[in-house]
Write a protein that holds these residues in place. Structure first.
Motif, mmCIF file in Angstrom:
data_model
loop_
_atom_site.group_PDB
_atom_site.id
_atom_site.type_symbol
_atom_site.label_atom_id
_atom_site.label_comp_id
_atom_site.label_asym_id
_atom_site.label_seq_id
_atom_site.Cartn_x
_atom_site.Cartn_y
_atom_site.Cartn_z
ATOM 1 N N GLN A 49 0.828 -1.213 0.000
ATOM 2 C CA GLN A 49 0.000 0.000 0.000
ATOM 3 C C GLN A 49 0.859 1.259 0.000
ATOM 4 N N ALA A 50 2.024 1.207 0.627
ATOM 5 C CA ALA A 50 2.853 2.409 0.764
ATOM 6 C C ALA A 50 3.543 2.782 -0.539
ATOM 7 N N VAL A 51 3.921 1.809 -1.324
ATOM 8 C CA VAL A 51 4.641 2.104 -2.566
ATOM 9 C C VAL A 51 3.778 2.935 -3.519
ATOM 10 N N PRO A 52 2.498 2.556 -3.771
ATOM 11 C CA PRO A 52 1.685 3.432 -4.624
ATOM 12 C C PRO A 52 1.429 4.805 -4.005
ATOM 13 N N LEU A 53 1.251 4.824 -2.682
ATOM 14 C CA LEU A 53 1.045 6.123 -2.027
ATOM 15 C C LEU A 53 2.272 7.014 -2.178
ATOM 16 N N LEU A 54 3.443 6.447 -2.035
ATOM 17 C CA LEU A 54 4.663 7.236 -2.220
ATOM 18 C C LEU A 54 4.805 7.707 -3.660
ATOM 19 N N ALA A 55 4.404 6.859 -4.603
ATOM 20 C CA ALA A 55 4.459 7.267 -6.009
ATOM 21 C C ALA A 55 3.491 8.417 -6.263
ATOM 22 N N GLU A 56 2.274 8.340 -5.682
ATOM 23 C CA GLU A 56 1.306 9.426 -5.837
ATOM 24 C C GLU A 56 1.805 10.704 -5.169
ATOM 25 N N ALA A 57 2.406 10.555 -3.995
ATOM 26 C CA ALA A 57 2.944 11.731 -3.297
ATOM 27 C C ALA A 57 4.064 12.370 -4.118
ATOM 28 N N SER A 58 4.890 11.540 -4.715
ATOM 29 C CA SER A 58 5.969 12.065 -5.550
ATOM 30 C C SER A 58 5.402 12.812 -6.757
ATOM 31 N N ALA A 64 3.096 20.093 -7.891
ATOM 32 C CA ALA A 64 3.148 21.328 -7.105
ATOM 33 C C ALA A 64 4.366 22.161 -7.490
ATOM 34 N N GLN A 65 5.483 21.505 -7.726
ATOM 35 C CA GLN A 65 6.694 22.228 -8.144
ATOM 36 C C GLN A 65 6.464 22.917 -9.488
ATOM 37 N N THR A 66 5.791 22.229 -10.417
ATOM 38 C CA THR A 66 5.491 22.829 -11.719
ATOM 39 C C THR A 66 4.584 24.042 -11.547
ATOM 40 N N GLN A 67 3.558 23.909 -10.686
ATOM 41 C CA GLN A 67 2.641 25.025 -10.450
ATOM 42 C C GLN A 67 3.378 26.198 -9.796
#
Length: 149
Positions: A49-58, A64-67
């Motif tokens: 569960q954490a790996v997809p969440l970390l990918a989404e957070a990344s 956010a950096q682009t914005q």
């Protein structure tokens, strides 16, 4: 019949004691193995569960950096436009401000000069001042001001 000696009884007691001890250790090890299996399964589920969440957070952080970069570009453009508008305002004020004030003053003077010579214009109460004194005609206007016609 065979009689049991004291050494044989002691050996049997030690053997029974070791058998009980080994049984307790076997039960404890079995429970420990069961706990380790459950922990391993829990860690595997959390990792899944954490790996997809970390990918989404990344991905969210990159977005956010682009914005932020876009907002920074917009802010710098707004700052440039503001400085250009300020410079333009200063230029217009210095170029046209003085002459426009002079033209307006000239126009006011012309209107004033021509307005005083019109005969259809209503007479205005004028005050004539001679060396710091008001002529009596101006005093008359003060007396009639409070009365209604």
């Amino acid at each position: 019949m065979h009689t049991v000696s004291g050494g044989e009884v002691a050996g049997i007691l030690v053997a029974v004691f070791w058998a009980i001890l080994v049984s307790f250790l076997a039960v404890a090890l079995a429970r420990l193995a069961q706990t380790l299996r459950a922990t391993t399964k829990l860690v595997a589920d959390v990792t899944d569960q954490a790996v997809p969440l970390l990918a989404e957070a990344s991905t969210a952080v990159r977005s956010a950096q682009t914005q932020i970069e876009r907002v920074d570009a917009i802010a710098s453009d707004v700052q440039e436009v503001t400085s250009n508008a300020s410079a333009l305002s200063t230029t217009v004020a210095s170029t046209f401000g003085g002459p426009l004030v002079k033209v307006a003053a000239f126009g006011y003077g012309v209107r004033r000069a021509l307005g005083g010579r019109k005969e259809d214009a209503p007479e205005r109460a004028r005050r004539n001042v001679i060396v710091g004194r008001t002529v009596p005609g101006a005093r008359r206007d003060k007396r009639t001001r409070g009365k209604k016609d």
